[in-house]
Write a protein that holds these residues in place. Structure first.
Motif, PDB file in Angstrom:
ATOM      1  N   ARG A 185       4.451   0.416   8.142  1.00  0.00           N
ATOM      2  CA  ARG A 185       5.692   0.537   7.107  1.00  0.00           C
ATOM      3  C   ARG A 185       6.449   1.624   7.662  1.00  0.00           C
ATOM      4  NH1 ARG A 185       4.664   1.339   1.093  1.00  0.00           N
ATOM      5  NH2 ARG A 185       3.965   3.386   2.095  1.00  0.00           N
ATOM      6  N   ASP A 186       5.846   2.969   7.855  1.00  0.00           N
ATOM      7  CA  ASP A 186       6.877   4.141   8.221  1.00  0.00           C
ATOM      8  C   ASP A 186       5.910   5.134   8.824  1.00  0.00           C
ATOM      9  OD1 ASP A 186       9.291   5.462   7.743  1.00  0.00           O
ATOM     10  OD2 ASP A 186       8.371   6.542   6.236  1.00  0.00           O
ATOM     11  N   ALA A 237       1.714  -0.960   5.823  1.00  0.00           N
ATOM     12  CA  ALA A 237       2.259  -2.064   5.178  1.00  0.00           C
ATOM     13  C   ALA A 237       1.179  -2.362   4.119  1.00  0.00           C
ATOM     14  CB  ALA A 237       3.084  -3.047   5.710  1.00  0.00           C
ATOM     15  N   ASP A 238       1.723  -2.749   2.799  1.00  0.00           N
ATOM     16  CA  ASP A 238       0.972  -3.252   1.625  1.00  0.00           C
ATOM     17  C   ASP A 238      -0.039  -4.305   2.026  1.00  0.00           C
ATOM     18  OD1 ASP A 238       1.566  -1.131   0.141  1.00  0.00           O
ATOM     19  OD2 ASP A 238       3.027  -2.378  -1.065  1.00  0.00           O
TER      20      ASP A 238
END
Length: 73
Positions: A62-63, A12-13
């Motif tokens: 995030r993924d 995630a950013d």
């Protein structure tokens, strides 16, 4: 024994400054890390096919995608 699957994990950013901690948590979840690509927030590695879903629950992830092999004939 389950077959290992190659995965690509996107960080995630908002966690990019904490990549080492996220990588440690991924390893604790069972990921064998092949590469950490910090500039693009991606980690590659392998994990038992039955454990892939657990990576999605790691804080900062995030993924999670399964790596696909491409036939280049």
């Amino acid at each position: 024994m389950t077959e290992d699957r190659k995965v690509i994990v996107s960080i995630a950013d908002e966690e990019l400054s904490s990549i080492p901690a996220v990588v440690s948590a991924l390893e604790e979840a069972g990921l064998t890390v092949d590469a950490v690509l910090e500039p693009i927030g991606t980690v590659t590695g392998s994990i038992g096919s039955g454990d892939v879903a657990a990576l999605q629950d790691v804080p900062g992830v995030r993924d999670v995608e399964l790596q696909r092999d491409v036939d280049q004939r």
